[in-house]
Motif scaffolding. Structure first.
Motif, PDB file in Angstrom:
ATOM      1  N   PRO A   1      38.843 -15.010  39.730  1.00 52.95           N
ATOM      2  CA  PRO A   1      38.587 -13.764  40.072  1.00 52.95           C
ATOM      3  C   PRO A   1      39.205 -13.182  41.259  1.00 52.95           C
ATOM      4  CG  PRO A   1      36.614 -14.722  40.543  1.00 52.95           C
ATOM      5  CD  PRO A   1      37.511 -15.900  39.929  1.00 52.95           C
ATOM      6  N   SER A   2      40.080 -13.769  41.966  1.00 49.09           N
ATOM      7  CA  SER A   2      40.777 -13.285  43.397  1.00 49.09           C
ATOM      8  C   SER A   2      41.616 -12.364  42.992  1.00 49.09           C
ATOM      9  CB  SER A   2      41.500 -14.554  44.015  1.00 49.09           C
ATOM     10  OG  SER A   2      42.639 -14.752  43.333  1.00 49.09           O
ATOM     11  N   GLY A   3      41.865 -11.565  43.788  1.00 45.57           N
ATOM     12  CA  GLY A   3      42.758 -10.627  43.788  1.00 45.57           C
ATOM     13  C   GLY A   3      44.101 -10.779  43.470  1.00 45.57           C
ATOM     14  N   ALA A   4      44.510 -11.937  43.844  1.00 43.25           N
ATOM     15  CA  ALA A   4      46.060 -12.248  43.367  1.00 43.25           C
ATOM     16  C   ALA A   4      46.070 -12.740  42.016  1.00 43.25           C
ATOM     17  CB  ALA A   4      46.127 -13.815  44.329  1.00 43.25           C
ATOM     18  N   ASN A   5      45.228 -12.475  41.065  1.00 39.19           N
ATOM     19  CA  ASN A   5      45.086 -12.801  39.718  1.00 39.19           C
ATOM     20  C   ASN A   5      44.863 -11.390  39.022  1.00 39.19           C
ATOM     21  OD1 ASN A   5      45.722 -15.287  39.504  1.00 39.19           O
ATOM     22  ND2 ASN A   5      43.503 -16.216  39.544  1.00 39.19           N
ATOM     23  N   ASN A   6      45.020 -10.526  39.621  1.00 43.26           N
ATOM     24  CA  ASN A   6      44.840  -8.932  39.156  1.00 43.26           C
ATOM     25  C   ASN A   6      45.264  -8.821  37.601  1.00 43.26           C
ATOM     26  OD1 ASN A   6      42.514  -8.307  40.868  1.00 43.26           O
ATOM     27  ND2 ASN A   6      43.867  -6.901  42.109  1.00 43.26           N
ATOM     28  N   GLU A   7      46.569  -9.051  37.907  1.00 44.35           N
ATOM     29  CA  GLU A   7      47.332  -8.778  36.594  1.00 44.35           C
ATOM     30  C   GLU A   7      46.889  -9.820  35.469  1.00 44.35           C
ATOM     31  OE1 GLU A   7      51.864  -7.901  36.312  1.00 44.35           O
ATOM     32  OE2 GLU A   7      51.898  -9.992  35.656  1.00 44.35           O
ATOM     33  N   ARG A   8      46.811 -11.124  35.661  1.00 46.82           N
ATOM     34  CA  ARG A   8      46.178 -11.900  34.641  1.00 46.82           C
ATOM     35  C   ARG A   8      45.078 -11.452  34.098  1.00 46.82           C
ATOM     36  NH1 ARG A   8      48.317 -15.233  38.873  1.00 46.82           N
ATOM     37  NH2 ARG A   8      50.567 -16.178  38.221  1.00 46.82           N
ATOM     38  N   ILE A   9      43.953 -11.320  35.000  1.00 47.63           N
ATOM     39  CA  ILE A   9      42.698 -10.690  34.721  1.00 47.63           C
ATOM     40  C   ILE A   9      42.814  -9.470  33.726  1.00 47.63           C
ATOM     41  CG2 ILE A   9      40.512  -9.862  35.231  1.00 47.63           C
ATOM     42  CD1 ILE A   9      40.883 -11.749  38.034  1.00 47.63           C
ATOM     43  N   ASN A  10      43.570  -8.553  34.210  1.00 48.50           N
ATOM     44  CA  ASN A  10      43.765  -7.472  33.342  1.00 48.50           C
ATOM     45  C   ASN A  10      44.413  -7.337  32.167  1.00 48.50           C
ATOM     46  OD1 ASN A  10      42.361  -5.627  35.509  1.00 48.50           O
ATOM     47  ND2 ASN A  10      44.511  -5.411  36.463  1.00 48.50           N
ATOM     48  N   TYR A  11      45.442  -8.463  31.920  1.00 49.00           N
ATOM     49  CA  TYR A  11      45.751  -8.738  30.722  1.00 49.00           C
ATOM     50  C   TYR A  11      44.874  -9.620  29.572  1.00 49.00           C
ATOM     51  CZ  TYR A  11      48.723 -10.236  26.890  1.00 49.00           C
ATOM     52  OH  TYR A  11      49.154 -10.402  25.618  1.00 49.00           O
ATOM     53  N   LEU A  12      43.993 -10.363  30.466  1.00 46.89           N
ATOM     54  CA  LEU A  12      43.050 -10.997  29.567  1.00 46.89           C
ATOM     55  C   LEU A  12      42.196 -10.459  29.037  1.00 46.89           C
ATOM     56  CD1 LEU A  12      41.714 -14.028  28.953  1.00 46.89           C
ATOM     57  CD2 LEU A  12      40.516 -13.583  31.103  1.00 46.89           C
ATOM     58  N   ILE A  13      41.674  -9.079  29.713  1.00 41.08           N
ATOM     59  CA  ILE A  13      40.581  -8.346  29.302  1.00 41.08           C
ATOM     60  C   ILE A  13      41.272  -7.144  28.729  1.00 41.08           C
ATOM     61  CG2 ILE A  13      38.978  -9.137  30.837  1.00 41.08           C
ATOM     62  CD1 ILE A  13      39.229  -6.978  32.515  1.00 41.08           C
TER      63      ILE A  13
END
Length: 250
Positions: free
Chosen positions: A206-218
């Motif tokens: 959940p780190s900010g560096a992963n925002n794009e991956r997280i936003n795509y995942l969800i």
């Protein structure tokens, strides 16, 4: 680590989480420092696993522990408050809650919103790290390099502390955050120290560096807008596997 020794370390804290008095172990560029992340919620239904507490989380945990100490709380209460305050504190919490809600873990746990896991429903969750105490590499937060499964010091941290926690949480759903945490857990599975049945693989860290991956995942960001750094095909596969496995838990 026994509880009285934990309290002794808490008393030593003077605002610097990297003070030599808190050093537990060292091997070359790797250092392990004490921080009050010892509490284990044995009643938890879900276990959220990061890689190791960062300096900010360590600072937050120490400050909560010392405040509880000054308030006259029991040793057990001090460690519980420290763990609950420091675990995934800061901006990471929003990303984590967004992922948990997207995959409907709130329904699995029979709660309205996973945000309450940091509040009214904190009894349902155990927050932890596969490396319990903060690990630093060359004085900075450890990010998974060098690999824990190939380093003797970090292997010892995994086996001595993390497996102890999971043994007390048999039956709970385990959510490793990110590929490096997953690799560590699967290493313990291969040694027969952890069972794979209840592990939900595919959540991003959940780190900010992963925002794009997280936003795509969800589903908050479309594939066509993602950078080449985001492996959308892999995330698509992770999403499907997670949805299928979580559906069986409902």
């Amino acid at each position: 680590m026994n509880i009285s020794k934990c309290i002794d370390y808490i008393k030593k804290y003077k605002g610097n989480a990297k003070d030599a008095s808190l050093l537990l172990a060292q091997d070359g560029d790797l250092s392990v420092y004490y921080s009050p992340f010892d509490y284990i919620n044995k009643e938890a239904k879900i276990v959220i696993v990061g890689i190791t507490p960062g300096e900010q989380q360590s600072k937050n945990a120490f400050e909560a522990a010392q405040a509880a100490l000054q308030a006259g709380k029991t040793n057990a209460e001090i460690l519980q408050l420290a763990k609950e305050t420091g675990s995934f504190s800061g901006p990471m919490r929003k990303n984590l809650v967004d992922m948990l809600n997207y995959f409907q873990l709130n329904k699995v746990l029979h709660i309205e919103n996973c945000e309450s896991l940091f509040g009214a429903n904190k009894n349902l969750v155990h927050y932890t790290s596969c490396l319990r105490y903060p690990v630093l590499f060359r004085g900075k937060n450890y990010n998974g390099t060098p690999k824990a499964i190939r380093n003797k010091l970090l292997q010892e941290q995994l086996k001595n502390y993390f497996t102890e926690e999971l043994a007390l949480l048999s039956g709970a759903i385990i959510i490793p955050l990110g590929s490096k945490v997953t690799e560590n857990i699967l290493y313990l599975v291969s040694l027969g120290l952890v069972k794979e049945d209840n592990i939900l693989i595919g959540f991003q860290h959940p780190s900010g560096a992963n925002n794009e991956r997280i936003n795509y995942l969800i589903g908050k960001k479309a594939k066509k807008y993602c950078s080449v750094k985001t492996n959308t095909d892999m995330i698509d596969k992770d999403r499907i596997k997670l949805q299928l496995k979580i559906q069986k838990l409902m």
